[in-house]
Motif scaffolding. Structure first.
Motif, PDB file in Angstrom:
ATOM      1  N   GLY A   9      86.629  38.873 -68.129  1.00  0.00           N
ATOM      2  CA  GLY A   9      86.804  39.097 -66.904  1.00  0.00           C
ATOM      3  C   GLY A   9      86.603  37.553 -65.889  1.00  0.00           C
ATOM      4  N   LYS A  10      86.068  37.015 -66.552  1.00  0.00           N
ATOM      5  CA  LYS A  10      85.402  34.687 -66.203  1.00  0.00           C
ATOM      6  C   LYS A  10      86.523  34.175 -66.574  1.00  0.00           C
ATOM      7  CE  LYS A  10      81.672  37.725 -64.886  1.00  0.00           C
ATOM      8  NZ  LYS A  10      81.770  37.733 -63.175  1.00  0.00           N
ATOM      9  N   SER A  63      75.125  37.546 -65.282  1.00  0.00           N
ATOM     10  CA  SER A  63      76.431  38.625 -65.679  1.00  0.00           C
ATOM     11  C   SER A  63      75.882  39.384 -67.059  1.00  0.00           C
ATOM     12  CB  SER A  63      77.096  37.337 -66.333  1.00  0.00           C
ATOM     13  OG  SER A  63      77.901  36.897 -65.475  1.00  0.00           O
ATOM     14  N   ASN A  64      76.797  40.716 -66.868  1.00  0.00           N
ATOM     15  CA  ASN A  64      76.217  41.590 -68.054  1.00  0.00           C
ATOM     16  C   ASN A  64      76.657  40.892 -69.308  1.00  0.00           C
ATOM     17  OD1 ASN A  64      74.842  43.438 -66.384  1.00  0.00           O
ATOM     18  ND2 ASN A  64      77.172  44.344 -65.634  1.00  0.00           N
ATOM     19  N   LYS A 105      89.323  42.894 -65.216  1.00  0.00           N
ATOM     20  CA  LYS A 105      88.324  42.886 -66.598  1.00  0.00           C
ATOM     21  C   LYS A 105      86.927  42.772 -66.070  1.00  0.00           C
ATOM     22  CE  LYS A 105      89.132  43.556 -71.682  1.00  0.00           C
ATOM     23  NZ  LYS A 105      88.666  45.130 -71.801  1.00  0.00           N
ATOM     24  N   ALA A 106      86.054  44.079 -66.570  1.00  0.00           N
ATOM     25  CA  ALA A 106      85.078  43.174 -66.835  1.00  0.00           C
ATOM     26  C   ALA A 106      84.177  42.704 -67.353  1.00  0.00           C
ATOM     27  CB  ALA A 106      83.863  45.038 -66.791  1.00  0.00           C
ATOM     28  N   GLY A 107      83.179  42.407 -67.339  1.00  0.00           N
ATOM     29  CA  GLY A 107      82.443  41.208 -69.100  1.00  0.00           C
ATOM     30  C   GLY A 107      83.031  40.183 -68.673  1.00  0.00           C
TER      31      GLY A 107
END
Length: 637
Positions: free
Chosen positions: A263-264, A14-15, A258-260
């Motif tokens: 959002g997990k 993941s980023n 949401k990114a990053g």
């Protein structure tokens, strides 16, 4: 320690956002770090009461997992063993191997995927897509030298011995290109794991305390800004272990889409416990750990095992075995009775030795062995009782092949089915807590990596899939359903000869599919209902054409054939029987006649719609007759 914003975490790809070095425990980030470490200490205290029992089980049942003691001085050395009887070791190993072979045997297709919507599953495109996905998942499990099948036996060993086992699944990245490079499967030692669960009893929090060397840390996180770690490697201390903590828990600040990490669904962090510094922070879309418990006590987080159930017998048989060995040693090499302290001087006890002065002047022995008169057979019988109890605790009777003089094949299969059903409660928990989340996690990783083909439009509108297990244990639970169907048909067979209309209560198509499913017939062997209907339509058209040709009539449009129940019955004595109706003639006509007379029905309620109206669907037990008619062709009142 810092990490570049675009750096990929090799553990889950993941980023990761940048995370600055944490000086001591000050600042906002340090507060989160402090809370995580405090949470870890709480989970350690909750796990504490289990560790003494796990340590004892490891010593007697699974010595390779005897690493629960943090104090190296308290651990048993490789040459020091408390085991004097190996019954528990072998019984536990047999249970783990039996579960592996019965549930996840790599030589068989132990799972299948289907749509949860029965009507949708009948579409050929849907079936074909699920078969393709099954193949991709099986290939990923067997890739990299059977990585999954090499790791899962240790998982079942932990489950049989400790009652709790932990598995880890994640994507692998190519170290050079960063592209997807398969899946990583690992069984995590229970000694590293600290758990917590939600209000529904599902494990949702995993803290893993482990160690990596300085060299391994730099290889795992190449861009890690850790001058002290690099200094250790530069000065030749790269193999020095560093204590780390990996935490995975629900993301309470989750923002959908949401990114990053925000959002997990699950947040993740790696922490250096030696200097309390954050190494990496990210998240997971699914829980990467699969935690299975053999059985659960009320309110417990960790599972109970068969080894815990048998622990009193395991202690007893080891003590008895040790005593028996000492008794046997004394019997073979007993103590020597001598008249005084100097009597042993010059005494030779090796084979063939000549003992000078061993007799007095009266010919009596000067030396006598000291015998205790131990009843060794009684001791061995008591030991065998304890061994039998241990084997029973590990379900040895359910895993061993049943045998006996004069056992028939039917009796053999019956005993096998009975034993499989007794394992069903444990199978259900393994499926729910291990296999279901495992396959869902594998599918999700493969889908994000672009390894799953595009599903048909109907699946896009109604997404989801159902996992069906085809292992012997899972099939054993379904065979009772198939046996019930067959016993019902056998019982009703004689009645159907007198009153064939009773067969109208059954859907033989569905019965055939249910039996095939119970016995684990692969989906690609079964035709879809659409294909079956098309074949039946072709057979009926051929039947109509051959019947009309035999009667000298002009061929009619098969679509215009009246198949209503008002036509004269096919069994009427006033009407000649065609070769098609009697099953004579071409293979197609035979198949069509069998279709109308046999179990398989093209109409509703077990009726086969023929050119002369629906006929009772039979098994060939009686004669043909019109629907609702009598043997002589008369209509019933």
């Amino acid at each position: 320690m810092t990490k570049d914003a675009n750096m990929q975490d090799p553990f889950h790809g993941s980023n990761l956002p940048s995370s600055s070095r944490v000086p001591g425990r000050g600042g906002q980030k340090a507060e989160h770090l402090c809370a995580s470490i405090d949470r870890f200490q709480q989970l350690k205290s909750l796990r504490g009461p289990w560790e003494a029992k796990w340590r004892e089980i490891a010593q007697f049942v699974l010595p390779t997992r005897d690493d629960f003691s943090q104090n190296q001085a308290n651990r048993s050395s490789p040459g020091e063993s408390l085991v004097f009887d190996a019954t528990a070791l072998m019984a536990s190993e047999n249970l783990a191997a039996g579960i592996y072979g019965l549930i996840t045997n790599p030589a068989s297709n132990w799972f299948s995927l289907t749509s949860p919507f029965p009507a949708l599953q009948q579409e050929e495109a849907v079936q074909r897509w699920f078969r393709d996905v099954e193949g991709i998942i099986r290939q990923s499990l067997a890739a990299s030298g059977n990585r999954f099948y090499a790791q899962v036996p240790d998982f079942f060993r932990d489950l049989a011995a400790f009652g709790t086992a932990v598995f880890y699944v994640d994507a692998r990245k190519n170290p050079h290109s960063g592209a997807f490079d398969g899946l990583n499967f690992q069984t995590r030692p229970l000694s590293e794991i600290y758990l917590d669960q939600d209000a529904n009893g599902q494990v949702d929090t995993i803290y893993r305390a482990f160690s990596l060397s300085a060299r391994q840390m730099l290889k795992t996180w190449p861009q890690l800004e850790a001058p002290n770690i690099r200094e250790m490697v530069d000065k030749g201390r790269g193999d020095q272990p560093i204590r780390l903590l990996h935490l995975v828990e629900p993301n309470t600040a989750y923002i959908r889409g949401k990114a990053g990490p925000a959002g997990k669904l699950y947040k993740s962090a790696y922490i250096n416990l030696d200097d309390e510094q954050l190494i990496a922070r990210s998240g997971y879309d699914e829980l990467p750990y699969q935690v299975a418990r053999w059985s659960l006590a009320r309110g417990a987080v960790y599972g109970s095992s068969q080894a815990m159930l048998a622990l009193p017998d395991i202690r007893t048989v080891n003590a008895m075995a040790k005593t028996s060995l000492l008794a046997a040693q004394k019997s073979v090499d007993p103590p020597i009775l001598v008249p005084h302290e100097t009597g042993m001087q010059g005494l030779k006890t090796h084979p063939g030795a000549v003992i000078v002065g061993g007799l007095d002047h009266n010919g009596r022995r000067m030396f006598e062995p000291f015998t205790l008169g131990t009843n060794v057979p009684l001791t061995l019988e008591m030991e065998e009782q304890r061994r039998t109890a241990i084997r029973d605790a590990f379900h040895a009777g359910l895993l061993l092949m049943p045998d006996g003089p004069g056992m028939t094949a039917t009796e053999f299969l019956g005993r096998q089915d009975e034993k499989m059903r007794l394992m069903a409660p444990y199978l259900g928990r393994i499926q729910t807590e291990f296999l279901n989340p495992l396959l869902n996690r594998v599918y999700a990783i493969l889908a994000r990596a672009g390894q799953i083909p595009t599903p048909p439009d109907s699946l896009v509108e109604q997404p989801g899939f159902r996992i069906t297990y085809l292992s012997p244990l899972a099939r054993a639970q379904k065979t009772s359903e198939a046996n019930a169907i067959m016993r019902t048909y056998q019982t009703l067979g004689p009645l159907a000869e007198v009153a064939p209309q009773i067969l109208q209560h059954f859907d033989f198509d569905q019965a055939a599919r249910s039996i095939a499913d119970a016995f684990g017939v692969p989906n690609d062997v079964l035709k879809t209902q659409e294909a079956v209907v098309r074949e039946r339509e072709v057979l009926i058209e051929q039947l109509v054409a051959e019947q009309q040709a035999a009667e000298g009539q002009a061929p009619q449009d098969p679509g215009a054939v009246n198949t209503s129940a008002g036509n004269q019955g096919a069994g009427s004595p006033d009407r000649p029987r065609s070769p098609a109706m009697t099953g004579q003639g071409s293979p197609a006509s035979k198949a069509a006649a069998d279709l109308l007379r046999g179990f398989v029905a093209t109409g509703q309620n077990g009726l086969a719609a023929g050119p002369d109206g629906p006929t009772d669907s039979q098994s060939g037990l009686g004669e043909e007759r019109p629907a609702g008619g009598k043997p002589d062709g008369r209509r019933g009142s």
